[in-house]
Design an enzyme around this catalytic site. Structure first.
Site, short mmCIF file in Angstrom:
data_model
loop_
_atom_site.label_atom_id
_atom_site.label_comp_id
_atom_site.label_asym_id
_atom_site.label_seq_id
_atom_site.Cartn_x
_atom_site.Cartn_y
_atom_site.Cartn_z
CG HIS B 16 40.22 -19.50 14.98
ND1 HIS B 16 39.61 -19.16 13.80
CD2 HIS B 16 41.53 -19.60 14.70
CE1 HIS B 16 40.53 -19.04 12.86
NE2 HIS B 16 41.70 -19.31 13.37
CG HIS B 142 39.45 -23.15 3.88
ND1 HIS B 142 38.37 -22.69 4.58
CD2 HIS B 142 40.53 -22.95 4.69
CE1 HIS B 142 38.76 -22.23 5.76
NE2 HIS B 142 40.07 -22.37 5.86
N GLY B 322 40.28 -17.50 5.29
CA GLY B 322 40.07 -16.24 5.99
C GLY B 322 40.32 -15.01 5.15
CB ALA B 439 23.83 -9.98 10.18
NE ARG B 469 34.39 -2.36 13.45
CZ ARG B 469 34.06 -3.35 14.27
NH1 ARG B 469 34.36 -3.25 15.54
NH2 ARG B 469 33.48 -4.41 13.81
CB SER B 571 26.10 -8.52 12.73
OG SER B 571 27.08 -7.74 13.37
#
Lengths: 49, 626
Positions: B16, B142, B322, B439, B469, B571
């Site tokens: 992904h 990573h 992640g 962003a 949120r 964003s």
């Protein structure tokens, strides 16, 4: 061929020879199933198995 | 004159968030996720458009690249799959039969797949040959993405994610140009997958909704969450003092089946059914569950960071993977005082693996020396495409858009600051696009954080997403301590959460704990309510004058004219849509929402002046909900 050579080197380095028969089985039969689906040779494959 | 520079291309793909990154003599020239170009969220296909962009940015062609680094070892991943299926047969049969066709047909021949895709970038003719390949391990990619761009000469490195090849968690030590692995936890025991299992159970999408679960956690109540937490610790995960852990696989299905958790076992344990995805209301039980797993995650990450400090002997910490996007856990590490400095890779997820693979190829395989840069080497993570005023004006004209050119930067910032102060919502499209999920003032939607209606308006009318949120603030770096308890640290990539300073808080009423989610959400908790979460926390971006001068100037102007050094920054996208990349994307997003103004480069566009936006009403169906 490069990929198969990589695969063999990988089995040697990792000492995972037990995977070899499984891989051969998967590649041969899996390959047959995937690449012959819908092809002209499909009927012959069915008669073999 | 022949150029002797060494270019290394990094690629992440086929799982992904595919991406491409390009180094020139170790300097990060460009990096971008494929989703931004293809407009498919979390696009996992070969990053052809991102690759075309990074080559164009460098002004080179593929044959000039010295090496191509892929972010993981596909054969090692295949070994993990086969061993897992073998060990867990016959329960693993369904998963085996689902995954094997893809592996036999494509993924087992990753080198050939990559060669085939890369050949499209070779000039015609037989003379051009592909660069050699390099396949660093997933967690090494990573770790490299976390350590090499960091400002540290040596540091402990902690990488935690779902799973790579075998490793799910690793502790390493970086020194000079070397990374030494000190400890690993292997599949199926995975903190990332544990968190994802709860994400799925609470009705959010795996690999995308984890940050929603993190945002939901502060709505949980202490008592209810404590019950869930006890059950998690007693039954699901055995956490040791050093942060290592073992999952009780009786409760998980991801190793053998197509579901994250064992439904019957979880229902029996928690006495709560899984929440249907996209259901309008969220039962308090899921908030308690979110809080419980967040606390467990923080506990494990804190213990792991302690181990990383002890094993490496370093006072610096680099984070990636992640789980490093869990900024609440990152904030806990910061406040634990175990490290003098923390640096988190802004593209901490798999997209960042492209950059990490390229850096690992240069410094580990190529043994190139490394000189740490003060600040860091990410250039504010503004590593994506840029568009000139001329290109923006052409886009506006093509769309029939009405715009006003404000060439003087001071006037532009004054106009933007006044609009924000008037409660207007502003699209802000400036400079190079960000690499990573946040962003940071390149492709952002801005609002006034003091406006008590701003959070509701942004969530429901602009972003069209769940009302609960939270939003994040961008604050002048110099004024961060006035608003937040950041312990003197910087948070340039919005990856640290810290409490809002006592000076700007407003106390809760006594019965606050008993209030429902919406009552708590709309209670004005501080003088900057739009960016203060219900537990007084905020996910902060500190804005540096040198890194993003125009964004800094906007904040400085807003402070001078209206007395506030921070604004809401979210964003520039709709729910389910990737962040905008081009001026066309930005104008389309602007016209589809109730955003009031858009500033692209030096062009100001007012919604009221624009011609009517005509479009098929089904555009929403393009975007799968995240």
């Amino acid at each position: 061929m490069q990929s198969l050579s990589d695969l063999w080197k990988f089995l040697r380095v990792r000492k995972k020879y037990w995977m070899l028969p499984l891989l051969v089985f998967l590649l041969v039969f899996g390959g047959l199933l995937i690449f012959t689906s819908g092809s002209a040779i499909a009927p012959f494959i069915y008669t073999i198995f | 004159m022949a150029e002797n520079s060494i270019y290394i291309l990094g690629i992440s793909a086929y799982y992904h968030d595919s991406a491409a990154a390009l180094l020139k003599d170790g300097v990060i020239l460009a990096a971008a996720q494929e989703e931004r170009f293809s407009r498919q969220k979390h696009d996992s296909s070969f990053p052809a458009k991102a690759l075309a962009y990074v080559l164009k940015e460098a002004g080179i062609t593929l044959p000039q690249v010295s090496a191509v680094a892929f972010y993981e070892k596909p054969l090692l991943k295949f070994e993990r799959l086969l061993e897992t299926y073998h060990a867990l047969a016959p329960q693993s049969c369904l998963s085996f039969m689902t995954s094997m066709p893809v592996w036999i047909k494509e993924k087992l021949f990753m080198r050939s797949m990559l060669e085939k895709s890369l050949k499209n970038f070779l000039p015609p003719g037989k003379s051009a040959i592909l660069p050699p390949f390099c396949f660093p391990e997933h967690h090494l990619s990573h770790a490299a993405s976390a350590f090499y761009p960091s400002p540290f000469d040596q540091a402990a490195i902690l990488t935690v994610d779902g799973v790579g090849e075998w490793a799910t968690t690793s502790i390493a030590h970086g020194q000079g140009n070397k990374i030494t692995c000190l400890r690993e936890i292997h599949f199926p025991h995975s903190l990332g997958l544990l968190y994802s299992a709860f994400t799925a159970y609470c009705g959010f999408k795996v690999n995308s909704g984890e940050y929603k679960l993190m945002g939901l956690a502060p709505y949980g109540h202490g008592k209810g969450a404590a019950v869930f937490e006890r059950k998690i610790r007693d039954e699901l995960i055995d956490i040791r003092a050093d942060g290592s852990y073992v999952l009780n696989m009786r409760y998980f299905n991801y190793a053998t089946g197509l579901r994250m958790y064992n439904l019957k076992a979880w229902q029996r344990l928690f006495s709560v059914p899984p929440r249907p995805p996209e259901s309008a209301e969220i039962d308090p039980a899921y908030m308690d569950m979110a809080l419980a797993i967040q606390k467990v995650t923080e506990d494990v990450v804190l213990r792991l960071s302690q181990s990383a400090a002890e094993l490496s002997g370093s006072a610096n910490l680099c984070l990636a993977g992640g789980v490093a996007l869990n900024c609440v856990a990152n904030g806990k590490i910061l406040r634990s005082g175990r490290f003098r400095h923390i640096w988190i890779q802004p593209a901490a997820g798999d997209a960042g693996g492209a950059l990490g693979a390229a850096l690992a190829c240069r410094h580990i395989a190529g043994e190139a020396p490394r000189i740490p840069e003060s600040g860091d080497a990410m250039r504010g993570t503004y590593l994506g495409p840029d568009f000139s005023n001329e290109e923006i004006i052409i886009t506006c004209r093509r769309a029939g858009a009405v715009y006003r050119l404000i060439s003087d930067e001071d006037s532009l910032c004054r106009t933007a600051a006044d609009l924000l102060n008037d409660g207007q919502v502003l699209g802000w499209f400036q400079g190079r696009m960000e690499y990573g999920p946040r962003a940071l003032g390149g492709r952002s939607i801005l609002g006034d954080a003091r406006n008590p209606e701003m959070q509701k308006r942004l969530n429901l009318k602009i972003k069209m997403r769940e009302g609960f949120r939270p939003f994040a603030p961008s604050v002048l770096e110099e004024d961060r301590d006035f608003y937040f308890e950041l312990e003197g640290e910087y948070s340039p990539y919005m990856l640290l959460t810290a409490p809002v300073a006592a000076a700007v808080r407003q106390p809760y009423p006594e019965d606050y704990e008993q209030w429902n989610m919406w009552q708590r959400l709309y209670f004005p908790r501080s003088s900057i309510p739009a960016v203060t979460h219900v537990d007084y926390s905020a996910r902060i971006q500190t804005v540096n004058r040198q890194i993003n001068p125009r964004y800094w100037k906007l904040l400085q102007t807003f402070k001078e004219l209206h007395g506030c050094s921070l604004i809401v920054n979210t964003s520039f996208n709709l729910r389910g849509e990737p962040i905008v990349c081009t001026p066309e994307d930005a104008y389309r997003c602007f016209m589809r929402t109730e955003m009031d103004y858009l500033i692209m480069g030096d062009c100001l566009l007012a919604k009221a002046d624009q011609p009517p936006w005509r479009e098929d009403e089904n555009w929403r169906s393009q975007y799968v909900l995240d």
